[in-house]
Motif scaffolding. Structure first.
Motif, PDB file in Angstrom:
ATOM      1  N   PRO A  55       0.808  -1.228   0.000  1.00  0.00           N
ATOM      2  CA  PRO A  55       0.000   0.000   0.000  1.00  0.00           C
ATOM      3  C   PRO A  55       0.843   1.280   0.000  1.00  0.00           C
ATOM      4  N   SER A  56       1.953   1.285   0.716  1.00  0.00           N
ATOM      5  CA  SER A  56       2.758   2.500   0.733  1.00  0.00           C
ATOM      6  C   SER A  56       3.390   2.754  -0.628  1.00  0.00           C
ATOM      7  N   GLN A  57       3.794   1.687  -1.312  1.00  0.00           N
ATOM      8  CA  GLN A  57       4.350   1.845  -2.652  1.00  0.00           C
ATOM      9  C   GLN A  57       3.269   2.336  -3.613  1.00  0.00           C
ATOM     10  N   ALA A  58       2.073   1.791  -3.494  1.00  0.00           N
ATOM     11  CA  ALA A  58       0.968   2.213  -4.356  1.00  0.00           C
ATOM     12  C   ALA A  58       0.619   3.675  -4.104  1.00  0.00           C
ATOM     13  N   THR A  59       0.662   4.083  -2.856  1.00  0.00           N
ATOM     14  CA  THR A  59       0.371   5.478  -2.520  1.00  0.00           C
ATOM     15  C   THR A  59       1.422   6.404  -3.108  1.00  0.00           C
ATOM     16  N   GLN A  60       2.687   5.992  -3.040  1.00  0.00           N
ATOM     17  CA  GLN A  60       3.763   6.802  -3.605  1.00  0.00           C
ATOM     18  C   GLN A  60       3.604   6.904  -5.118  1.00  0.00           C
ATOM     19  N   GLN A  61       3.290   5.803  -5.770  1.00  0.00           N
ATOM     20  CA  GLN A  61       3.103   5.828  -7.221  1.00  0.00           C
ATOM     21  C   GLN A  61       1.904   6.690  -7.604  1.00  0.00           C
ATOM     22  N   ALA A  62       0.851   6.629  -6.818  1.00  0.00           N
ATOM     23  CA  ALA A  62      -0.324   7.449  -7.102  1.00  0.00           C
ATOM     24  C   ALA A  62       0.021   8.933  -6.984  1.00  0.00           C
ATOM     25  N   ALA A  63       0.805   9.276  -5.984  1.00  0.00           N
ATOM     26  CA  ALA A  63       1.216  10.675  -5.820  1.00  0.00           C
ATOM     27  C   ALA A  63       2.086  11.121  -6.991  1.00  0.00           C
ATOM     28  N   GLU A  64       2.974  10.243  -7.443  1.00  0.00           N
ATOM     29  CA  GLU A  64       3.824  10.578  -8.585  1.00  0.00           C
ATOM     30  C   GLU A  64       2.987  10.769  -9.849  1.00  0.00           C
ATOM     31  N   ARG A  65       1.990   9.911 -10.041  1.00  0.00           N
ATOM     32  CA  ARG A  65       1.113  10.057 -11.212  1.00  0.00           C
ATOM     33  C   ARG A  65       0.342  11.370 -11.158  1.00  0.00           C
ATOM     34  N   ARG A  66      -0.160  11.721  -9.968  1.00  0.00           N
ATOM     35  CA  ARG A  66      -0.885  12.983  -9.826  1.00  0.00           C
ATOM     36  C   ARG A  66       0.019  14.177 -10.116  1.00  0.00           C
ATOM     37  N   ASP A  67       1.233  14.134  -9.577  1.00  0.00           N
ATOM     38  CA  ASP A  67       2.172  15.227  -9.822  1.00  0.00           C
ATOM     39  C   ASP A  67       2.486  15.344 -11.313  1.00  0.00           C
ATOM     40  N   ALA A  68       2.704  14.202 -11.968  1.00  0.00           N
ATOM     41  CA  ALA A  68       3.008  14.214 -13.398  1.00  0.00           C
ATOM     42  C   ALA A  68       1.821  14.738 -14.195  1.00  0.00           C
ATOM     43  N   GLN A 106      -0.906  19.066 -17.321  1.00  0.00           N
ATOM     44  CA  GLN A 106      -2.039  19.984 -17.470  1.00  0.00           C
ATOM     45  C   GLN A 106      -1.596  21.438 -17.431  1.00  0.00           C
ATOM     46  N   ASP A 107      -0.694  21.756 -16.521  1.00  0.00           N
ATOM     47  CA  ASP A 107      -0.176  23.132 -16.461  1.00  0.00           C
ATOM     48  C   ASP A 107       0.561  23.483 -17.743  1.00  0.00           C
ATOM     49  N   THR A 108       1.322  22.526 -18.250  1.00  0.00           N
ATOM     50  CA  THR A 108       2.074  22.758 -19.483  1.00  0.00           C
ATOM     51  C   THR A 108       1.132  22.996 -20.651  1.00  0.00           C
ATOM     52  N   ARG A 109       0.064  22.232 -20.712  1.00  0.00           N
ATOM     53  CA  ARG A 109      -0.904  22.421 -21.803  1.00  0.00           C
ATOM     54  C   ARG A 109      -1.474  23.829 -21.793  1.00  0.00           C
ATOM     55  N   GLN A 110      -1.891  24.274 -20.609  1.00  0.00           N
ATOM     56  CA  GLN A 110      -2.491  25.604 -20.525  1.00  0.00           C
ATOM     57  C   GLN A 110      -1.465  26.680 -20.852  1.00  0.00           C
ATOM     58  N   ASP A 111      -0.268  26.552 -20.311  1.00  0.00           N
ATOM     59  CA  ASP A 111       0.783  27.532 -20.609  1.00  0.00           C
ATOM     60  C   ASP A 111       1.096  27.547 -22.098  1.00  0.00           C
ATOM     61  N   SER A 112       1.109  26.370 -22.703  1.00  0.00           N
ATOM     62  CA  SER A 112       1.416  26.272 -24.129  1.00  0.00           C
ATOM     63  C   SER A 112       0.312  26.900 -24.969  1.00  0.00           C
ATOM     64  N   ARG A 113      -0.939  26.701 -24.558  1.00  0.00           N
ATOM     65  CA  ARG A 113      -2.055  27.340 -25.271  1.00  0.00           C
ATOM     66  C   ARG A 113      -1.944  28.858 -25.216  1.00  0.00           C
ATOM     67  N   ASP A 114      -1.633  29.349 -24.023  1.00  0.00           N
ATOM     68  CA  ASP A 114      -1.486  30.796 -23.860  1.00  0.00           C
ATOM     69  C   ASP A 114      -0.346  31.336 -24.722  1.00  0.00           C
ATOM     70  N   ALA A 115       0.772  30.623 -24.728  1.00  0.00           N
ATOM     71  CA  ALA A 115       1.924  31.060 -25.523  1.00  0.00           C
ATOM     72  C   ALA A 115       1.593  31.026 -27.009  1.00  0.00           C
TER      73      ALA A 115
END
Length: 80
Positions: free
Chosen positions: A19-32, A37-46
């Protein structure tokens, strides 16, 4: 009798580690995902700003692609 106790302890430690490994992987996926998503929006604006300027549309598209690829690379670095 002792062998079964050790097997039980080994099995219990396996279940607590997963479970701790799964939680860490889930956090990494969310961060990625957030980075992408931030990159997409910034790229659209640019791209919008680029199209409002004098630069040609093909150059704006290429810049947009490059920005998105950089975001994907950053997200990949987070996950792996």
């Amino acid at each position: 009798m002792k062998k079964s106790v050790w097997m039980l302890i080994a099995a219990a430690s396996l279940f607590t580690a997963l479970p701790s490994q799964a939680t860490q992987q889930a956090a990494e996926r969310r961060d990625a995902r957030d980075v992408r998503q931030d990159t997409r929006q910034d790229s659209r604006d640019a791209k919008q700003e680029c199209r409002e300027g004098i630069v040609g549309n093909a150059d704006c598209r290429q810049e947009h692609r490059d920005n998105k690829q950089e975001g994907r690379d950053a997200a990949r670095d987070i996950k792996y």
